[in-house]
Design an enzyme around this catalytic site. Structure first.
Site, PDB file in Angstrom:
ATOM      1  N   SER A 209     -24.222  44.892 -16.700  1.00 33.81           N
ATOM      2  CA  SER A 209     -24.604  46.145 -17.343  1.00 33.81           C
ATOM      3  C   SER A 209     -25.521  46.941 -16.411  1.00 33.81           C
ATOM      4  O   SER A 209     -25.095  47.297 -15.318  1.00 33.81           O
ATOM      5  CB  SER A 209     -25.257  45.860 -18.702  1.00 33.81           C
ATOM      6  OG  SER A 209     -25.335  47.029 -19.479  1.00 33.81           O
ATOM      7  N   GLU A 324     -15.774  45.875 -24.742  1.00 35.41           N
ATOM      8  CA  GLU A 324     -17.203  46.049 -24.462  1.00 35.41           C
ATOM      9  C   GLU A 324     -17.950  46.534 -25.703  1.00 35.41           C
ATOM     10  O   GLU A 324     -19.039  46.070 -26.010  1.00 35.41           O
ATOM     11  CB  GLU A 324     -17.389  47.046 -23.316  1.00 35.41           C
ATOM     12  CG  GLU A 324     -16.847  46.585 -21.966  1.00 35.41           C
ATOM     13  CD  GLU A 324     -17.794  45.656 -21.231  1.00 35.41           C
ATOM     14  OE1 GLU A 324     -18.898  45.389 -21.742  1.00 35.41           O
ATOM     15  OE2 GLU A 324     -17.425  45.199 -20.131  1.00 35.41           O
ATOM     16  N   HIS A 424     -19.648  43.345 -25.035  1.00 40.05           N
ATOM     17  CA  HIS A 424     -20.543  43.615 -23.918  1.00 40.05           C
ATOM     18  C   HIS A 424     -21.594  42.510 -23.790  1.00 40.05           C
ATOM     19  O   HIS A 424     -22.189  42.095 -24.777  1.00 40.05           O
ATOM     20  CB  HIS A 424     -21.223  44.965 -24.137  1.00 40.05           C
ATOM     21  CG  HIS A 424     -22.033  45.439 -22.977  1.00 40.05           C
ATOM     22  ND1 HIS A 424     -21.484  45.698 -21.742  1.00 40.05           N
ATOM     23  CD2 HIS A 424     -23.371  45.711 -22.850  1.00 40.05           C
ATOM     24  CE1 HIS A 424     -22.423  46.121 -20.924  1.00 40.05           C
ATOM     25  NE2 HIS A 424     -23.578  46.123 -21.559  1.00 40.05           N
TER      26      HIS A 424
END
Length: 516
Positions: A209, A324, A424
């Site tokens: 990320s 995600e 995610h």
């Protein structure tokens, strides 16, 4: 009796020193702690504390120290709150004084020259910490890697820009302090890691990320390229629309408007204590500050740097997760069906509806959730990661390996929300070998097998720049101009498939103007 006690004390001290390693650095000696087959060195200062007159300045080299400094406990996390709720901190609280790194080394001597992994945590540049258990470096270190995690400044302390701040440094800009911290940490590792058994010429950086965005940024920055031998990106790149740098003028104007909003002059605000600054920032509703094309860390945008071939010419292993984010939010409370999804597309892309409807086209209502998640995920972070990979393929001769993490981590089957794919950040523990039934009670033996296989690929990549090895499904690199490039699907079954979704990324490439 006194002499006997002194002798016993000295004996205990020498025994303790014999068990716990002492390493020389450029700034002084560090004493770590031996735990099993690994040497732990935690809370190592890689820069001066960015406090007082060093607040909102580029990191400065740490000062030398005398004697032996203990390095057995994590340092403080950057000032933040646990805004994402899944972060576990093991360090000494939170502080502006946060520029510390952690090393896990399996080396028995400084002559071993093992490959090095430096991992940057995620958290949207507003939260995160190198002490989080999911980033723990022990598992990969046991496979012959020197593992490092790095703390860097966040939120208003790490990315605030303002014209007054830009007037101070020689390079004439402000912001990007968190990225500059990372670069300073890489320099420290490059200059000192040999003493921990690492090879300074074999440093691979990785992150998830915001950490992956950081990896792409460090690959692009002239301040860091010389330190890098490889890069691993898990979901994210510093490319529009995902936390891409803005112009210096825009970043500075954002800082001016923020101070106007909270009712402080720059001089007043700068003198406030850290906790007061952070409280004001929180109460303002501001969610972080953008990175900036400052002419120093970022001379240009990332696509411009890559197109000029000025990025680090190193192997890249990069990918994203199959879902995600969920697509439910796109419907704004309306029923999730194909008719409503088409209306979503018309509202979002009125001038491109026909094309987008073809690219994101669920067969029927049963598939709408998955296709909506595809769209939401692409817009959030998958597209930018794709673009990073595509740029490296087009403008480097170094290999690029793409993956799609598709394992849905087992959870309570009776929970009201069931994901349609891997969400995610759900891959982190699999990648770094930190799965725990204590934290995730529904894990199966298959999950640990998946994690072990992923680690084998990663260790091979970190050691050689190529993830392939004996007993693993062959993972080919992406060739230039491939219409359907190979992607390793990471799930209960590992398989390489040709990507059939390139057209939708190419559409978004044009839509966001990154194809110029």
């Amino acid at each position: 009796m006194k002499n006997s006690l002194s002798a016993i004390f000295l004996l205990i001290s020498f025994s303790f020193l014999a068990q716990n390693p002492v390493v020389e650095t450029n700034y002084g000696k560090l004493q770590g702690e031996k735990r099993g087959d690994l040497n732990y060195f935690l809370g190592i200062p890689y820069a001066k504390p960015p406090v007082d007159e060093l607040r909102w300045k580029a990191p400065q080299e740490p000062e030398d120290w005398h004697g032996v400094k203990e390095a057995r406990d994590f340092g403080p996390a950057a000032v933040q709150t646990n805004v994402f709720g899944d972060m576990i901190y093991r360090g000494d609280g939170k502080s502006e004084d946060c520029l510390y790194l952690n090393i896990w080394s399996p080396a028995l001597s400084s002559s071993e020259k093992l490959p090095v992994l430096v991992y940057f945590y995620g958290g949207g540049f507003v939260a995160g910490d190198g002490s989080e258990p999911r980033y723990d470096g022990a598992a990969l270190a046991k496979k012959g890697i020197v593992s490092v995690t790095v703390n860097y400044r966040l939120n208003i302390f790490g990315f605030f820009a303002h014209p007054e701040l830009s007037n101070e440094p020689d390079y004439g800009a402000s912001g990007n302090y968190g990225l500059l911290d990372q670069s300073a940490a890489l320099k420290w590792v490059y200059e000192n890691i040999e003493n921990f058994g690492g090879d300074p010429e074999m440093i691979t950086i990785a992150g998830e990320s915001a950490g992956s965005i950081s990896v792409s940024a460090q690959m692009a920055s002239p301040l860091s390229t010389e330190f890098l031998a490889g890069a691993i990106g898990e979901s994210g790149a510093s490319i529009k629309p995902t936390l891409a740098p803005v112009s210096r003028a825009e970043a500075e104007q954002g800082g001016v408007e923020f101070l106007e909003k909270v009712g402080y002059t720059f001089e007043e605000f700068r003198k406030l204590p850290a906790d007061t600054i952070y409280k004001i920032y929180q109460e303002s509703g501001q969610f972080g500050f953008p990175t900036v094309v400052d002419g120093y860390f970022f001379p240009k945008t990332l696509p411009e740097i890559f197109r000029a071939g000025e990025q680090a010419q190193i192997p890249l292993l990069v990918g994203w997760n199959s879902a995600e984010v969920g697509g439910e939010g796109l419907f704004q409370g309306k029923e999730i069906n194909k008719a409503n999804f088409q209306q979503v597309l018309k509202n979002m892309y009125p001038d491109h509806f026909e094309e987008v409807a073809e690219l994101y086209n669920p067969e029927n209502d049963e598939f709408v959730k998955m296709v909506a998640a595809d769209l939401a995920s692409d817009r959030f972070i998958s597209y930018s990661t794709w673009k990073w990979a595509a740029l490296q393929v087009a403008h480097s001769t170094a290999p690029v390996y793409r993956y799609l993490f598709s394992r849905i981590r087992p959870s309570d089957p009776n929970a009201p929300y069931q994901p349609v794919g891997a969400s995610h950040a759900s891959e982190i523990e699999y990648f770094l070998g930190n799965l725990s039934k204590e934290r995730f009670p529904y894990l199966t033996e298959t999950d640990f097998e998946i994690s072990e296989t992923i680690q084998q690929y990663l260790v091979n990549f970190i050691k050689t720049g190529n993830p392939n090895g004996e007993g693993l499904v062959k993972w080919p690199s992406v060739e230039k101009d491939e219409k359907m490039p190979p992607v390793l699907i990471i799930d209960e079954v590992f398989e390489v498939v040709p990507s059939k979704k390139e057209a939708r990324y190419q559409f978004l490439d044009s839509y966001y103007g990154n194809d110029q």
